[in-house]
Write a protein that holds these residues in place. Structure first.
Motif, PDB file in Angstrom:
ATOM      1  N   PRO A 266       0.839  -1.193   0.000  1.00  0.00           N
ATOM      2  CA  PRO A 266       0.000   0.000   0.000  1.00  0.00           C
ATOM      3  C   PRO A 266       0.880   1.251   0.000  1.00  0.00           C
ATOM      4  O   PRO A 266       1.840   1.338   0.752  1.00  0.00           O
ATOM      5  CB  PRO A 266      -0.778  -0.110   1.313  1.00  0.00           C
ATOM      6  CG  PRO A 266      -0.434  -1.423   1.915  1.00  0.00           C
ATOM      7  CD  PRO A 266       0.820  -1.905   1.282  1.00  0.00           C
ATOM      8  N   LYS A 267       0.563   2.207  -0.848  1.00  0.00           N
ATOM      9  CA  LYS A 267       1.373   3.415  -0.953  1.00  0.00           C
ATOM     10  C   LYS A 267       0.848   4.480  -0.011  1.00  0.00           C
ATOM     11  O   LYS A 267      -0.355   4.747   0.013  1.00  0.00           O
ATOM     12  CB  LYS A 267       1.317   3.964  -2.378  1.00  0.00           C
ATOM     13  CG  LYS A 267       1.556   2.935  -3.455  1.00  0.00           C
ATOM     14  CD  LYS A 267       2.981   2.916  -3.912  1.00  0.00           C
ATOM     15  CE  LYS A 267       3.246   1.864  -4.975  1.00  0.00           C
ATOM     16  NZ  LYS A 267       2.584   0.580  -4.786  1.00  0.00           N
ATOM     17  N   ALA A 268       1.767   5.106   0.705  1.00  0.00           N
ATOM     18  CA  ALA A 268       1.358   6.119   1.677  1.00  0.00           C
ATOM     19  C   ALA A 268       1.117   7.456   0.993  1.00  0.00           C
ATOM     20  O   ALA A 268       1.676   8.466   1.372  1.00  0.00           O
ATOM     21  CB  ALA A 268       2.414   6.247   2.767  1.00  0.00           C
ATOM     22  N   PRO A 270      -2.348   9.329  -0.648  1.00  0.00           N
ATOM     23  CA  PRO A 270      -3.762   9.156  -1.015  1.00  0.00           C
ATOM     24  C   PRO A 270      -4.058   9.539  -2.459  1.00  0.00           C
ATOM     25  O   PRO A 270      -5.076   9.149  -2.999  1.00  0.00           O
ATOM     26  CB  PRO A 270      -4.497  10.077  -0.038  1.00  0.00           C
ATOM     27  CG  PRO A 270      -3.470  10.998   0.505  1.00  0.00           C
ATOM     28  CD  PRO A 270      -2.151  10.313   0.403  1.00  0.00           C
ATOM     29  N   LYS A 274      -3.891   5.114  -8.859  1.00  0.00           N
ATOM     30  CA  LYS A 274      -4.135   3.721  -8.496  1.00  0.00           C
ATOM     31  C   LYS A 274      -3.839   2.839  -9.699  1.00  0.00           C
ATOM     32  O   LYS A 274      -4.618   2.770 -10.644  1.00  0.00           O
ATOM     33  CB  LYS A 274      -5.581   3.542  -8.024  1.00  0.00           C
ATOM     34  CG  LYS A 274      -5.900   4.375  -6.792  1.00  0.00           C
ATOM     35  CD  LYS A 274      -6.094   3.499  -5.575  1.00  0.00           C
ATOM     36  CE  LYS A 274      -5.770   4.159  -4.255  1.00  0.00           C
ATOM     37  NZ  LYS A 274      -6.345   5.364  -3.838  1.00  0.00           N
TER      38      LYS A 274
ATOM     39  N   VAL B 188       1.731  -9.608   2.768  1.00  0.00           N
ATOM     40  CA  VAL B 188       1.283  -8.512   1.884  1.00  0.00           C
ATOM     41  C   VAL B 188       0.315  -8.947   0.809  1.00  0.00           C
ATOM     42  O   VAL B 188      -0.642  -8.230   0.523  1.00  0.00           O
ATOM     43  CB  VAL B 188       2.430  -7.770   1.152  1.00  0.00           C
ATOM     44  CG1 VAL B 188       2.762  -6.506   1.869  1.00  0.00           C
ATOM     45  CG2 VAL B 188       3.632  -8.629   0.933  1.00  0.00           C
ATOM     46  N   GLN B 191      -2.860  -9.524   2.497  1.00  0.00           N
ATOM     47  CA  GLN B 191      -3.362  -8.233   2.945  1.00  0.00           C
ATOM     48  C   GLN B 191      -4.073  -7.525   1.801  1.00  0.00           C
ATOM     49  O   GLN B 191      -5.158  -6.977   1.983  1.00  0.00           O
ATOM     50  CB  GLN B 191      -2.205  -7.372   3.451  1.00  0.00           C
ATOM     51  CG  GLN B 191      -2.551  -5.895   3.545  1.00  0.00           C
ATOM     52  CD  GLN B 191      -1.476  -5.085   4.235  1.00  0.00           C
ATOM     53  OE1 GLN B 191      -1.104  -5.359   5.360  1.00  0.00           O
ATOM     54  NE2 GLN B 191      -0.974  -4.077   3.566  1.00  0.00           N
ATOM     55  N   ALA B 192      -3.475  -7.574   0.617  1.00  0.00           N
ATOM     56  CA  ALA B 192      -4.091  -6.937  -0.543  1.00  0.00           C
ATOM     57  C   ALA B 192      -5.456  -7.557  -0.824  1.00  0.00           C
ATOM     58  O   ALA B 192      -6.420  -6.848  -1.099  1.00  0.00           O
ATOM     59  CB  ALA B 192      -3.180  -7.069  -1.759  1.00  0.00           C
ATOM     60  N   GLU B 196      -8.952  -5.452  -0.408  1.00  0.00           N
ATOM     61  CA  GLU B 196      -9.784  -5.379  -1.600  1.00  0.00           C
ATOM     62  C   GLU B 196     -11.209  -5.833  -1.268  1.00  0.00           C
ATOM     63  O   GLU B 196     -12.192  -5.198  -1.631  1.00  0.00           O
ATOM     64  CB  GLU B 196      -9.168  -6.297  -2.661  1.00  0.00           C
ATOM     65  CG  GLU B 196      -9.378  -5.870  -4.067  1.00  0.00           C
ATOM     66  CD  GLU B 196      -8.549  -4.652  -4.474  1.00  0.00           C
ATOM     67  OE1 GLU B 196      -8.851  -4.101  -5.512  1.00  0.00           O
ATOM     68  OE2 GLU B 196      -7.614  -4.241  -3.740  1.00  0.00           O
ATOM     69  N   HIS B 214      -1.606   0.570  11.876  1.00  0.00           N
ATOM     70  CA  HIS B 214      -0.461   1.462  12.041  1.00  0.00           C
ATOM     71  C   HIS B 214       0.264   1.624  10.706  1.00  0.00           C
ATOM     72  O   HIS B 214       1.313   2.238  10.636  1.00  0.00           O
ATOM     73  CB  HIS B 214       0.469   0.968  13.147  1.00  0.00           C
ATOM     74  CG  HIS B 214       0.989  -0.404  12.906  1.00  0.00           C
ATOM     75  ND1 HIS B 214       0.551  -1.502  13.617  1.00  0.00           N
ATOM     76  CD2 HIS B 214       1.877  -0.866  12.026  1.00  0.00           C
ATOM     77  CE1 HIS B 214       1.163  -2.562  13.167  1.00  0.00           C
ATOM     78  NE2 HIS B 214       1.984  -2.216  12.204  1.00  0.00           N
ATOM     79  N   ASP B 215      -0.340   1.075   9.661  1.00  0.00           N
ATOM     80  CA  ASP B 215       0.273   1.150   8.341  1.00  0.00           C
ATOM     81  C   ASP B 215      -0.315   2.328   7.577  1.00  0.00           C
ATOM     82  O   ASP B 215      -1.461   2.311   7.152  1.00  0.00           O
ATOM     83  CB  ASP B 215      -0.007  -0.163   7.592  1.00  0.00           C
ATOM     84  CG  ASP B 215       0.743  -0.233   6.275  1.00  0.00           C
ATOM     85  OD1 ASP B 215       1.029   0.835   5.695  1.00  0.00           O
ATOM     86  OD2 ASP B 215       1.030  -1.345   5.826  1.00  0.00           O
ATOM     87  N   LEU B 216       0.493   3.377   7.404  1.00  0.00           N
ATOM     88  CA  LEU B 216      -0.024   4.578   6.756  1.00  0.00           C
ATOM     89  C   LEU B 216      -0.366   4.330   5.295  1.00  0.00           C
ATOM     90  O   LEU B 216      -1.192   5.028   4.718  1.00  0.00           O
ATOM     91  CB  LEU B 216       0.992   5.709   6.871  1.00  0.00           C
ATOM     92  CG  LEU B 216       1.118   6.260   8.288  1.00  0.00           C
ATOM     93  CD1 LEU B 216       2.333   7.156   8.404  1.00  0.00           C
ATOM     94  CD2 LEU B 216      -0.123   7.025   8.682  1.00  0.00           C
ATOM     95  N   GLY B 217       0.249   3.324   4.696  1.00  0.00           N
ATOM     96  CA  GLY B 217      -0.090   2.966   3.331  1.00  0.00           C
ATOM     97  C   GLY B 217      -1.526   2.479   3.246  1.00  0.00           C
ATOM     98  O   GLY B 217      -2.291   2.875   2.377  1.00  0.00           O
ATOM     99  N   VAL B 218      -1.894   1.622   4.191  1.00  0.00           N
ATOM    100  CA  VAL B 218      -3.267   1.105   4.238  1.00  0.00           C
ATOM    101  C   VAL B 218      -4.243   2.257   4.443  1.00  0.00           C
ATOM    102  O   VAL B 218      -5.302   2.315   3.809  1.00  0.00           O
ATOM    103  CB  VAL B 218      -3.406   0.052   5.376  1.00  0.00           C
ATOM    104  CG1 VAL B 218      -4.850  -0.349   5.550  1.00  0.00           C
ATOM    105  CG2 VAL B 218      -2.545  -1.166   5.080  1.00  0.00           C
ATOM    106  N   ALA B 220      -3.852   5.452   3.553  1.00  0.00           N
ATOM    107  CA  ALA B 220      -3.945   6.272   2.347  1.00  0.00           C
ATOM    108  C   ALA B 220      -4.824   5.618   1.302  1.00  0.00           C
ATOM    109  O   ALA B 220      -5.504   6.291   0.540  1.00  0.00           O
ATOM    110  CB  ALA B 220      -2.550   6.525   1.775  1.00  0.00           C
ATOM    111  N   GLU B 221      -4.806   4.300   1.270  1.00  0.00           N
ATOM    112  CA  GLU B 221      -5.553   3.618   0.212  1.00  0.00           C
ATOM    113  C   GLU B 221      -7.009   3.375   0.539  1.00  0.00           C
ATOM    114  O   GLU B 221      -7.810   3.213  -0.361  1.00  0.00           O
ATOM    115  CB  GLU B 221      -4.878   2.273  -0.104  1.00  0.00           C
ATOM    116  CG  GLU B 221      -3.554   2.483  -0.764  1.00  0.00           C
ATOM    117  CD  GLU B 221      -3.138   1.310  -1.611  1.00  0.00           C
ATOM    118  OE1 GLU B 221      -3.817   0.268  -1.567  1.00  0.00           O
ATOM    119  OE2 GLU B 221      -2.126   1.432  -2.296  1.00  0.00           O
TER     120      GLU B 221
END
Lengths: 328, 346
Positions: A266-268, A270, A274, B188, B191-192, B196, B214-218, B220-221
């Motif tokens: 996941p990319k930080a 927003p 995509k 991962v 997780q994807a 989804e 705590h995953d900022l990537g998660v 943001a998405e």
């Protein structure tokens, strides 16, 4: 021409600190059921580099790390450390090699003896190899604590008095105590909070510089692996799938499995465009009965007929970029 | 949008031998219908305790609710009787836990664990419940659902167990789904798959989700709004764009700076947040982040900052946002380096 190749080969071995040749580690879990955790892996780790090893749980990455440092004996294959075949050495010489190879574990809660004081935990290696005694030993402990950013008074305390990040520092100090050259870090940060992860990673990078260390860094967090590694190897069900320097791996992943792994991060951001995410179907197959041919074929979006019939060869497709896949 | 959940000034303590731990200190937030709100923070920041209080899962004692209110669809559920809570818990609010290994009953087949809730809340017969359970297993993408219905959790892989947990949580068509680190224990690629699935279901059913991670990537998405917690308090909250592009609390800056940049070509040194989280037995009287904050001023130690409104719905609990404070601009690690590079060129 031949000479040149030989020369190049020699030059390579001179640079390599650890070489692993067709290493296999099988576990018999039941009668007639064998798990091939590490199945015929050949890699070399160069002096002074950080080699990142990634893969999902059950891919055999931790088993590989433990086998390399001698915590488990391999089923077959060779481990060459600094030009000597570790498995053929006598006990005394093996002990000396083991001193130069240390390991940092994943779970800082389970890897420190709760009934020992931190000073004694750190000094375990010092005592085992009888390196220092009495006052020198104490001074060495203080020095190690300072190196990992802890204070001398911490030596008298017990592990439960420390936070996760501090405990991981203690684990690092313990590994450093015998002045190793090679450290296997087995998921050293996956149990830590994000802000603490960065602290530990920075500490490991500093120590690598100051102590001249070489790392085998095992992880499943690809972002951190990219950050710390010079080269990266990708494992799947006991096999090496792809190997290259970390920039190439991220810029141009060749193996469909690596592509899926990278697209799953996941990319930080927003607003990130995509990209079409490659979501792998299903779970990794059971390691007791891996698929025939290529082990990834059951989840591979590009699987062809040949993938089931024949195991792909380990090929150098681009300069220093190795992959095991029938697409190439 | 209609308000689904309203949490106001929630305070939760725990009694221990060492004294009272102030785990949640004055937390207020809301969730609207159909939106995804992420709560981020380190371990011990109070994020799990907050949602467990909503679910009424805090054992009392040692837990003590010191004050506040939790309104679900306008009705107070904090301190409601067990019977009233039952109507909400499990049927209108579903929950997914972090570790699917320990949150499923190992001695009960998975199908029955899904059917259980449906029988209790929707008053279906056993037969109907079984049909519903199989339907749920199919919905979360478990192949051979009929067969899987009769299997025990140990026969499922980690990702499938988490799918089964989602099936249980969604079986009664809840209005709100609370997911407490749903993917932390997963690989991962799995997780994807799970993320989804959650996004997909959220779109189809218009369920609101509180996602703890705590995953900022998660974040943001998946999230539309983000709440950052530290030391039992909300230190910053706002839309996901505001938080990532215009963060106004040094702790949020620290979080953003301590994750490696996957996309950039070069390696940059990570900037960690030095020190460790505060001791919640006797939290500092000022800002909980002050001891670790590079920009801490005298007032930060002395007095708790209020919530400064930065923009619409964007709050930051930091004195730096006071008009009298020195102007400190957050510089992203990458930009900082760019600036240095440009400077040296000159």
């Amino acid at each position: 021409m031949v000479e040149k190749i030989e020369e190049a080969g020699k030059k390579n071995t001179a640079e390599n600190l650890v070489e692993i040749h067709s290493l296999k580690k099988y576990f018999n879990i039941k009668k007639d059921v064998t798990v091939k955790s590490v199945d015929d892996i050949t890699i070399s780790i160069r002096k002074g580099e950080t080699f990142g090893l990634v893969g999902e749980s059950g891919s055999g990455k931790s088993t590989l790390g433990k086998t390399v440092v001698g915590l488990q004996s391999p089923t077959s294959g060779d481990i060459i450390y600094n030009g000597q075949n570790v498995l053929q050495l006598d006990k005394e010489a093996q002990r000396n090699v083991n001193k130069e190879m240390q390991i940092i574990f994943q779970d800082p809660h389970a890897s420190l003896n709760p009934r020992m004081r931190v000073g004694d935990i750190i000094a375990e290696g010092i005592d085992a190899y009888k390196l220092f005694k009495g006052k020198d030993r104490t001074n060495r402990i203080y020095e190690l604590l300072a190196q990992v950013g802890l204070r001398p008074e911490h030596a008298k305390r017990f592990p439960h008095e420390f936070s996760g990040g501090q405990r991981q520092r203690i684990g690092i100090a313990r590994a450093l105590a015998v002045e190793p050259k090679f450290i296997v870090a087995d998921e050293p940060i996956s149990a830590l909070d994000v802000s603490i992860q960065a602290q530990v990673i920075n500490l490991m990078e500093e120590l690598k510089e100051s102590e001249g260390l070489t790392y085998l860094f095992i992880a499943h967090d690809l972002g951190m692996v990219k950050h710390i590694s010079d080269r990266i190897g990708v494992m799947y069900l006991g096999k090496m799938m792809e190997l290259s320097n970390s920039d190439d791996m991220f810029r141009n992943p060749l193996h469909p499995y690596t592509q899926a792994l990278l697209s799953a991060i996941p990319k930080a951001n927003p607003r990130a465009v995509k990209k079409e995410r490659i979501v792998l179907q299903g779970d990794p197959p059971s390691p007791t009965a891996p698929p025939s041919g290529c082990r990834f074929r059951t989840r591979c979006p590009h699987a062809m007929e040949i993938c089931a019939l024949q195991e792909p060869q380990w090929k150098e497709v681009e300069d220093e970029h190795w992959v095991a896949c029938h697409l190439y | 949008m209609s308000r689904l959940l309203d949490v106001n000034n929630l305070k939760v303590n725990f009694k221990t031998y060492g004294g009272e731990v102030k785990a949640v200190r004055d937390v207020s937030f809301h969730v609207d219908k159909g939106e995804v709100v992420a709560i981020v923070g380190e371990s011990g920041s109070g994020k799990s305790v907050t949602v467990q209080t909503i679910m009424g899962l805090i054992p009392m004692p040692p837990g003590i609710i010191k004050g506040g209110s939790i309104k679900f669809q306008g009705k107070e559920i904090l301190g409601a009787s067990k019977r009233e809570l039952r109507k909400v818990k499990g049927s209108k609010i579903g929950m997914i836990f972090q570790d699917p290994m320990t949150s499923l009953n190992p001695t009960m087949i998975v199908g029955k664990q899904i059917a259980e809730g449906v029988i209790a809340h929707q008053k279906l017969s056993k037969k109907e419940a079984k049909i519903k359970a199989i339907e749920m297993l199919k919905l979360v993408g478990i192949p051979n659902a009929e067969e899987r219905y009769n299997q025990y959790p140990h026969e499922f892989s980690g990702g499938m167990r988490q799918r089964a947990m989602i099936a249980i949580a969604l079986a009664c068509n809840p209005e709100l789904l609370i997911a407490d680190e749903p993917t932390t224990a997963l690989d991962v690629t799995i997780q994807a798959q799970v993320l989804e699935l959650m996004k997909d279901i959220q779109k189809k059913t218009d369920t609101a989700i509180i996602l703890i991670t705590h995953d900022l990537g998660v974040v943001a998405e998946t999230a539309q709004r983000v709440i950052v917690m530290y030391g039992g308090m909300m230190v910053e909250s706002g839309t996901v764009y505001e938080l990532f592009e215009n963060p106004r609390h040094p702790y949020t800056w620290g979080l953003l700076n301590s994750i490696p940049d996957v996309e950039g070509p070069e390696k940059k040194k990570l900037i960690p947040i030095e020190g460790s989280p505060p001791d919640l037995f006797s939290p500092p009287k000022g800002c909980p982040f002050a001891p670790r904050c590079k920009f801490a001023m005298d007032i930060c130690v002395e007095e708790m900052p209020g919530n400064f409104e930065i923009g619409e719905g964007h709050l930051a609990k930091c004195w730096l946002n006071d008009s009298r404070a020195p102007q400190v601009e957050h510089v992203f690690a990458r930009e900082e380096e760019k600036a240095i590079a440009v400077g040296s060129e000159k």
